[in-house]
Scaffold this active site. Structure first.
Site, PDB file in Angstrom:
ATOM      1  N   ASP B  93       0.855  -1.179   0.000  1.00  0.00           N
ATOM      2  CA  ASP B  93       0.000   0.000   0.000  1.00  0.00           C
ATOM      3  C   ASP B  93       0.898   1.239   0.000  1.00  0.00           C
ATOM      4  OD1 ASP B  93       0.917   0.224   2.576  1.00  0.00           O
ATOM      5  OD2 ASP B  93      -1.005  -0.202   3.525  1.00  0.00           O
ATOM      6  N   SER B  94       0.281   2.403  -0.023  1.00  0.00           N
ATOM      7  CA  SER B  94       1.064   3.635  -0.201  1.00  0.00           C
ATOM      8  C   SER B  94       1.510   4.236   1.122  1.00  0.00           C
ATOM      9  CB  SER B  94       0.217   4.668  -0.932  1.00  0.00           C
ATOM     10  OG  SER B  94      -0.850   5.079  -0.084  1.00  0.00           O
ATOM     11  N   GLY B  95       0.951   3.735   2.228  1.00  0.00           N
ATOM     12  CA  GLY B  95       1.257   4.305   3.533  1.00  0.00           C
ATOM     13  C   GLY B  95       0.221   5.296   4.004  1.00  0.00           C
ATOM     14  N   ASP B 147      -2.798   8.379  -1.376  1.00  0.00           N
ATOM     15  CA  ASP B 147      -4.099   9.048  -1.406  1.00  0.00           C
ATOM     16  C   ASP B 147      -4.434   9.547  -0.006  1.00  0.00           C
ATOM     17  OD1 ASP B 147      -4.422   6.582  -0.236  1.00  0.00           O
ATOM     18  OD2 ASP B 147      -6.363   6.164  -1.150  1.00  0.00           O
ATOM     19  N   GLN B 192     -11.425   7.497  -4.972  1.00  0.00           N
ATOM     20  CA  GLN B 192     -11.947   8.013  -3.713  1.00  0.00           C
ATOM     21  C   GLN B 192     -13.287   8.705  -3.986  1.00  0.00           C
ATOM     22  OE1 GLN B 192     -11.109   7.419  -0.755  1.00  0.00           O
ATOM     23  NE2 GLN B 192      -8.959   6.743  -0.777  1.00  0.00           N
ATOM     24  N   GLY B 219     -11.060   4.073   0.636  1.00  0.00           N
ATOM     25  CA  GLY B 219     -11.955   4.861   1.475  1.00  0.00           C
ATOM     26  C   GLY B 219     -13.206   4.124   1.880  1.00  0.00           C
ATOM     27  N   ASP B 269      -7.691  -7.321   0.329  1.00  0.00           N
ATOM     28  CA  ASP B 269      -6.764  -7.583   1.426  1.00  0.00           C
ATOM     29  C   ASP B 269      -7.507  -7.247   2.701  1.00  0.00           C
ATOM     30  OD1 ASP B 269      -5.497  -5.054   3.078  1.00  0.00           O
ATOM     31  OD2 ASP B 269      -6.378  -4.451   1.173  1.00  0.00           O
TER      32      ASP B 269
END
Lengths: 378, 378
Positions: B93-95, B147, B192, B219, B269
């Protein structure tokens, strides 16, 4: 299909012995190390993982299983082998040691010990007869007599009193065990007497008179220096029959195991490989390695590239360090696995060495490896 | 040997899709469930155990790995696949999500989010470019754009602002990713827009204009009712290109997965199978089973005698109950394994059903099994 519990010695070198014993759930090569499956599980490890370390027998704790889930429940569920999915031999202790170390409000009489569960305060009574009954309900291949275990140092009169009570309990344990008449199952007596060799010898002699399938040395690894422990072992084993297995209870470090085998011990159990593993410590050919130390953070090397166990060959020290620092369950799982596997490799090494008549060399080389402290720098 | 990230759809039934994607570390059959390997480990499980559940891909968390042990360190140690000994595909994931949920003292600007580590208070900055750099250092097969993820419910203007910022960050993420020019690696954009379908559609349209190897719906699973989540999914998937995989982030229960596949989702996930497993809960064909409940104490039956995974077939409910009550690590380990295996079996069942054109039947039969609550009494 009835078969006796048998112990065969195939080779000796000095006091060190190579042998095997047979139980209703299979044979065990000796010298042997038994991982501790306290409450019906070697902490964190599936039985398959335990088996893959090379372990051929595990220990179960009567005290823990008596409190929870209860021996009657385990028996109704098919016994401890089925309950924990471990089809190989199981030795259970008598419960005495944990009653002394974990429970509160103990009352010790000639008849039994009464204590309060450390879990919920329930009162329990443990007599020699009840201990044998519990171990039978669990289905232990090897049961242990109930004994009274003191912390050292202790006064001689206190040690003598506990040793003598343990002897009377040994006799009652034996009678209770005989009443079961289960072929192939074994009961071991436990030599007590603290660090007093006259008491140890008296204990051994009387136990041999009663007659057991094997003999344990108890009341050690309770705070005494290693030299005291080894002296007691060295002077006790000659008083035990050569044709029966000898079990040093609750011991110990890899060094303890090496020295105790050199003094005639065939069996060991200890929580160190799992407990220390959960605390970030690895046992290895290079001595103990504390994975929480920052020096491992960037180290791509495995713990031991030549280990017979893949976990010790595969994961980098940096990864193990990360897991330990991050308090990840997998850190304890992997280090417990790696440590038990190292203990098993050490025992296998001792067995091969005795067989080949080169135990003295193996002993020296193993000590040299540990002294080295780690893999030699490239 | 250069090869593109490819996604192939082999069959559809209604909105449900059967497919596969290919990454530099192998192929993944879809619909797919990705176990969560938060800090470089699926909690408590060795990679071999994860593989044996049927998982073909795991998720790694950029936030956790950025704090500890740091992406630069993981890269120096050979990347995340080598570090955690997982040779198959990894999505990171992006964090962004964990920055919002775990860290303190966040400051969000157009440029980046600045935050304080929840571990030791160190300040970190995470920009779209740094997130892509971290995921490249980790060696993720699939990276996610940074995001901004809000909790629902939220005001429309707030949802719109976060969605628009996420779109600008999507564009910057794409540029940073293109600069890597690594064949076969993929970057997914994240739709989103909260529960506002006009915003969701705008987000999807703009992301498709930028162009990604796959599209996620973000989201969601942030506190909204299941009906809201499914409505957003159902109305968003038609706005995404059929030829690209669709990933519903952080979802969910087995029921969520079944319904989301029915609405055109290909990837999931979630920490539920591991987290709930550590808390004594099992997912099964018969619904969820709370192993801490006393009714399991004497139950010799396994969780599911017909499970494809041996752990679900072997251990009795009584044993699992005992492990959970005794707070034994093995309880969490076994239930995490059993739960991930159930999730994988559910995905495999959905894949076969779509292939055979009987997804509607599978959907109904699966719901009926869950409603049943447990194995029918004999």
């Amino acid at each position: 299909m009835s078969e006796a519990f048998t112990f065969t010695l195939s080779k000796t070198e000095g006091m060190a012995r190579r042998g095997a014993f047979t139980t209703p759930h299979g044979s065990v090569q000796t010298p042997a190390f038994m991982p501790v499956g306290t409450a019906g599980t070697v902490k964190g490890l599936t039985p398959e993982v335990v088996r893959e370390t090379g372990a051929e027998i595990v220990l179960g704790n009567t005290y823990h299983l008596m409190l929870r889930p209860s021996p009657e429940r385990v028996a109704a569920l098919g016994g401890l082998h089925t309950f924990m999915n471990w089809p190989l031999p199981i030795l259970t202790d008598s419960g005495g040691f944990q009653v002394m170390s974990l429970s509160s409000l103990r009352k010790l009489t000639e008849k039994a010990v009464t204590f309060r569960s450390h879990l919920d305060g329930t009162m329990f009574e443990l007599s020699p007869e009840r201990s044998i009954e519990i171990q039978a309900l669990l289905g232990a291949d090897i049961s242990m007599q109930l004994d009274e275990c003191l912390k050292l140092p202790a006064a001689r009169e206190e040690i003598a009193r506990a040793m003598e009570l343990s002897l009377r309990w040994a006799e009652r344990s034996r009678r209770a065990f005989e009443a079961r008449k289960a072929d192939g199952y074994a009961l071991f007596g436990i030599v007590q007497g603290g660090d007093d060799m006259a008491l140890r010898h008296e204990s051994a002699r009387e136990l041999v008179n009663i007659g057991f399938e094997g003999y344990a040395i108890g009341g050690l690894a309770v705070g005494e220096p290693q030299a005291v422990m080894l002296k007691v072992v060295e002077e006790t084993t000659p008083a035990l029959p050569a044709a029966r297995p000898r079990y040093l209870m609750g011991v110990g470090t890899p060094h303890d195991l090496l020295e105790a085998v050199a003094r005639g011990i065939d069996m060991f159990d200890c929580v160190m490989p799992t407990r220390n593993g959960r605390h970030g410590m690895a046992f290895s050919r290079f001595g103990t390695i504390n994975l929480s130390n920052a020096r491992h953070a960037d180290d791509p090397r495995p713990l031991d590239a030549e280990s017979p166990h893949p976990a010790a060959r595969t994961y980098s020290r940096a990864y193990l360090h990360h897991l330990v620092k991050a308090n990840e369950i997998l850190g304890g799982v992997l280090l417990s696995t790696i440590n038990i596997a190292y203990y098993q490799a050490l025992m296998a090494g001792m067995r091969s060495a005795i067989e080949a008549g080169r135990f003295a060399d193996f002993h020296a080389a193993t000590l040299a490896g540990w002294r080295q402290g780690d893999i030699p720098a490239l």
